[in-house]
Design a protein around this motif. Sequence first.
Motif, short mmCIF file in Angstrom:
data_model
loop_
_atom_site.label_atom_id
_atom_site.label_comp_id
_atom_site.label_asym_id
_atom_site.label_seq_id
_atom_site.Cartn_x
_atom_site.Cartn_y
_atom_site.Cartn_z
N UNK A 86 -36.46 17.23 -23.26
CA UNK A 86 -36.86 18.63 -23.06
C UNK A 86 -37.44 18.86 -21.66
N UNK A 87 -37.85 17.80 -20.96
CA UNK A 87 -38.42 17.95 -19.63
C UNK A 87 -37.37 17.97 -18.52
N UNK A 88 -36.10 17.81 -18.88
CA UNK A 88 -35.05 17.80 -17.86
C UNK A 88 -34.81 19.23 -17.36
N UNK A 89 -35.25 19.48 -16.14
CA UNK A 89 -35.09 20.78 -15.50
C UNK A 89 -33.75 20.84 -14.77
N UNK A 90 -33.44 22.01 -14.23
CA UNK A 90 -32.21 22.13 -13.45
C UNK A 90 -32.30 21.35 -12.15
N UNK A 91 -33.52 21.18 -11.61
CA UNK A 91 -33.66 20.34 -10.42
C UNK A 91 -33.33 18.89 -10.75
N UNK A 108 -17.38 8.27 -22.26
CA UNK A 108 -17.76 9.42 -23.09
C UNK A 108 -19.21 9.80 -22.88
N UNK A 109 -20.07 8.79 -22.66
CA UNK A 109 -21.49 9.08 -22.47
C UNK A 109 -21.73 9.92 -21.22
N UNK A 110 -20.89 9.74 -20.20
CA UNK A 110 -21.00 10.55 -19.00
C UNK A 110 -20.75 12.02 -19.33
N UNK A 111 -19.68 12.28 -20.07
CA UNK A 111 -19.33 13.66 -20.40
C UNK A 111 -20.38 14.29 -21.32
N UNK A 112 -20.95 13.50 -22.22
CA UNK A 112 -22.02 14.03 -23.07
C UNK A 112 -23.24 14.40 -22.24
N UNK A 113 -23.57 13.56 -21.25
CA UNK A 113 -24.67 13.87 -20.35
C UNK A 113 -24.41 15.17 -19.61
N UNK A 166 -25.48 22.83 -20.54
CA UNK A 166 -26.13 23.70 -21.51
C UNK A 166 -27.51 24.15 -21.03
N UNK A 167 -28.09 23.39 -20.12
CA UNK A 167 -29.39 23.73 -19.55
C UNK A 167 -29.27 24.64 -18.33
N UNK A 168 -28.06 24.92 -17.91
CA UNK A 168 -27.86 25.83 -16.80
C UNK A 168 -27.40 25.20 -15.50
N UNK A 169 -26.97 23.93 -15.54
CA UNK A 169 -26.49 23.26 -14.33
C UNK A 169 -25.32 24.02 -13.71
N UNK A 170 -25.41 24.27 -12.38
CA UNK A 170 -24.32 24.91 -11.64
C UNK A 170 -23.52 23.83 -10.92
N UNK A 171 -22.58 23.23 -11.64
CA UNK A 171 -21.90 22.06 -11.08
C UNK A 171 -21.02 22.41 -9.89
#
Length: 338
Positions: free
Chosen positions: A158-163, A186-191, A197-202
């Motif tokens: 829960x502490x993983x921010x967009x930064x 597969x673990x890479x894609x799950x990450x 879902x947290x808002x990452x702008x890849x």
Amino acid sequence: MPVKYMQQIQNAFPLLQQPKKIFITTHHKPDGDAIGSMLGLYHYLIAKGHSVSAVSPSEVPDFLMWMPGVDKLYNYEAESKKCEEALRDAELIFCLDFNDFSRTKHLTQLLEQATQPKILIDHHLFPKTVWDYGMSIPEKSSTCEMVYDFINLCGDNALITNDIGACLYTGVMTDTGSFRFPVTTASVHLMIADLKQRGLEHSRIHEEVYDSWSTVRMQFLGYVLLEKMEIMPEYNTGLIALSRKDIKLFNVNTGDMEGLVNYPLSIAGVRFAVLITERADEVKLSLRSKGNFDVSSFAREHFNGGGHFNASGGRSTESFIDTVTRFKQILSDIHPRN
């Protein structure tokens, strides 16, 4: 002297229950995974209330200067006294993305002499037995993926921010070749799904890393591919050899050579690619492969190096010309056909 056995990283969790002064470092000439994992862990530990000093043994490449928190990093080559003071004051030391203190170059002796508990997070083969606690998983795509795993092991997803997400995504993206290398599990894609879902702008990160070249860097690439790339189809090999004169011609830095070694692998039939660069005090080799040719073993056997099965590095104390000559002689002896 008895052999030190590294304890699993979970055994270090009690050391992190109260705020600590923490020192983080990575390897010399850092890449996206090195800086991404350092900054990702930095932001997380700050959020947990720790006081953190993050030190790069050398300058950060220009294409990573946009990263959140990069202005908080110390460059040992420019600020050695501050870095040494931070290391002396630290209560814990995190080492990221390297398996041997020598990979830090200037920090080697300081780390060897440091008596604080040392924690390793790394995905390279054959880590030295010098850490107290750690995660060493060569099957992982990147150290950034492992920092993500570490945060989850601590129960702090829960502490993983967009930064944090932007930093960790950068290392995974660069170390997997934009998710095309076999280490993209597969673990890479799950990450990545979790970060999205947290808002990452890849797409913004891709643009910062791959679409922000200077005109000189693009011209340098053209020169390298036209004048300095040699394809040896009889060995399924592509070689790029750059002397100090070549590098000075365009006044490029180490970051401008990031990814050059991968270009020969885009040519049909090439399974092994090598970039040889002449530095001030030694000659460096970057090795990449496709399929079942083990460049880690090749680097260890012939060029005092190592790394991953399909991506490794080495060095030579011979002259630039002699190193190139010896590399070609080795090819003729072993015929690495895949």
